[in-house]
Write an enzyme that holds these catalytic residues in place. Structure first.
Site, PDB file in Angstrom:
ATOM      1  N   GLN A 178     100.940  37.550 -31.676  1.00 32.19           N
ATOM      2  CA  GLN A 178      99.758  38.514 -31.217  1.00 32.19           C
ATOM      3  C   GLN A 178      98.938  38.397 -29.489  1.00 32.19           C
ATOM      4  OE1 GLN A 178      99.224  40.311 -32.975  1.00 32.19           O
ATOM      5  NE2 GLN A 178     100.113  39.731 -35.494  1.00 32.19           N
ATOM      6  N   GLY A 199     109.571  40.465 -31.222  1.00 32.26           N
ATOM      7  CA  GLY A 199     109.733  42.310 -30.616  1.00 32.26           C
ATOM      8  C   GLY A 199     108.499  43.357 -31.601  1.00 32.26           C
ATOM      9  N   CYS A 314     101.960  39.488 -45.302  1.00 36.20           N
ATOM     10  CA  CYS A 314     102.660  38.921 -46.508  1.00 36.20           C
ATOM     11  C   CYS A 314     101.294  38.157 -47.413  1.00 36.20           C
ATOM     12  CB  CYS A 314     102.258  37.327 -44.882  1.00 36.20           C
ATOM     13  SG  CYS A 314     103.175  37.480 -43.909  1.00 36.20           S
TER      14      CYS A 314
HETATM   15  C1  LIG Z   1     104.172  38.547 -37.097  1.00 36.60           C
HETATM   16  C2  LIG Z   1     103.707  36.943 -36.702  1.00 36.60           C
HETATM   17  C3  LIG Z   1     104.777  36.306 -37.070  1.00 36.60           C
HETATM   18  C4  LIG Z   1     105.860  36.301 -37.825  1.00 36.60           C
HETATM   19  O1  LIG Z   1     107.354  36.792 -36.922  1.00 36.60           O
HETATM   20  P1  LIG Z   1     108.162  37.536 -37.153  1.00 36.60           P
HETATM   21  O2  LIG Z   1     108.921  37.852 -35.940  1.00 36.60           O
HETATM   22  O3  LIG Z   1     108.006  38.823 -37.547  1.00 36.60           O
HETATM   23  O4  LIG Z   1     109.001  36.489 -38.011  1.00 36.60           O
HETATM   24  C5  LIG Z   1     104.739  34.656 -36.538  1.00 36.60           C
HETATM   25  N1  LIG Z   1     103.310  34.761 -36.261  1.00 36.60           N
HETATM   26  C6  LIG Z   1     102.353  35.678 -36.323  1.00 36.60           C
HETATM   27  C7  LIG Z   1     101.012  35.138 -35.519  1.00 36.60           C
HETATM   28  C8  LIG Z   1     102.599  36.218 -36.276  1.00 36.60           C
HETATM   29  O5  LIG Z   1     101.373  37.774 -36.160  1.00 36.60           O
END
Ligand SMILES: *Cc1c(COP(=O)(O)O)cnc(C)c1O
Length: 350
Positions: A178, A199, A314
């Site tokens: 993030q 990405g 999630c």
């Molecule tokens: C979205 C997110 C993930 C997971 O990322 P992916 O590329 O979808 O596996 C992990 N940590 C944080 C803080 C996220 O916001």
């Protein structure tokens, strides 16, 4: 998707990214590990993308390991380090408000004998560097604290935590899914040894991310996927040229300004009664609010058919109240009245 306000869960691929990816799917599809000129062309495109990402965080290109996303990068950082200590086991410090992919990795590591400390946040969702320092034991080998919380937007004091890790000769990992591109990052200034990025949180494609690994060539990180020696042997599997090229172009073209959606939302939200969660040191594109009562919730959700999340995307699947909201002290009733509205990400100076 005019009403889409869930950009912390995922962003669309930008036109520039899509256009840049296209030729690598059909025209120039050769395996980038192949020795012939078509393979080398793909390999060169991958290395350009690696350079772009490295430059963005003050790293060397050889320190960027491509993965399928931040979840895999986080797994690689935690398990890859822990598996170096399979015999004597070791202690890891993390927080209780990490993304589920960190927490579930830690629960797994606990199951097989590792010791984990979960630092609780304060009511603003911030992890205190002093609590991290106090948690250090003789056998602490890793500190993993996220950069920006995906539900609250709170920015963690990772520079201070990195310094503590450095002073104590402990590896410091941060999940910056993030934070990457949105905030300035310099892995040297911040004493970061490993950093995860994704990405699809920055207008790049889904299914690609990376782990920055300090001195990756000398790293003893244990691979999760053994393969044909790709990515310095740390992550096997044919490199997905289109996705990697897309990630690089997403970084290069990351927006520098707010969009109209921000103005629209600011005008809407000011008509409601709510408490803003996540403190002052907060990413302005993640807005976590607890409405004052059910009437306000109804007014907000009925008048505006938002695509938003309660907690994170999630948590929505499992339909249980967010662990993050409980950890900052919200009651179940307050959590029910709480929503995360996340706006199109852009680079935030200072
Ligand atoms: C979205 C997110 C993930 C997971 O990322 P992916 O590329 O979808 O596996 C992990 N940590 C944080 C803080 C996220 O916001």
């Amino acid at each position: 998707m005019n009403n889409y306000y869930d950009y912390a869960a995922s962003t669309p691929v930008s036109d520039l990214v899509l256009d840049a990816m296209h030729p690598w799917m059909q025209l120039s599809f050769a395996n980038p590990s192949a020795a012939h000129t078509e393979g080398q062309k793909a390999s060169k495109a991958i290395e350009e993308s690696r350079m772009i990402i490295a430059e963005k965080i003050g790293a060397m290109p050889s320190e960027i390991i491509f993965t399928s996303g931040a979840s895999e990068a986080n797994n690689m950082a935690l398990k890859g380090l822990a598996f170096q200590y399979l015999n004597e086991k070791c202690h890891i410090i993390t927080s209780s408000i990490e993304h589920k992919c960190i927490l579930n990795t830690c629960y797994f590591l606990e199951d097989i004998g590792f010791e984990i400390t979960y630092i609780p946040p304060n009511k603003n969702g911030e992890i205190s560097p002093e609590l991290v320092r106090k948690a250090i034991r003789d056998n602490t080998k890793l500190i993993s604290i996220h950069h920006v919380n995906n539900e609250l937007g709170s920015i963690q004091p990772i520079e201070a935590i990195g310094e503590i890790a450095f002073e104590n000769n402990i590896v410091f990992h941060t999940d910056s899914a993030q934070g990457f591109c949105k905030l300035n990052i310099d892995v040297d200034d911040m004493n970061i040894d490993m950093l995860s990025l994704s990405g699809h949180k920055i207008y790049g494609p889904k299914g690609i991310g990376a782990l920055y690994v300090r001195n990756a060539r000398e790293s003893e990180l244990v691979p999760l996927i053994h393969g044909g020696g790709q990515e310095l042997g740390i992550r096997g599997g044919t490199s997905p040229t289109p996705l990697i090229v897309g990630l690089g172009v997403a970084v290069l073209n990351f927006p520098q300004k707010k969009s109209d959606k921000h103005l629209y939302f600011e005008n809407v939200i000011k008509n409601f009664n709510f408490i803003h969660n996540g403190g002052n040191d907060n990413l302005s594109t993640i807005c976590n609010v607890t409405f004052s009562d059910d009437k306000e919730v109804k007014r907000f959700t009925n008048d505006y058919p938002w695509y938003i999340s309660q907690g994170s995307a999630c948590n929505s699947i499992s339909n249980i109240a967010s662990h993050v909201l409980f950890n900052i002290g919200l009651t179940e009733d307050e959590a029910r009245r709480t929503f995360r509205i996340s706006l199109p990400p852009y680079y935030i100076t200072s």
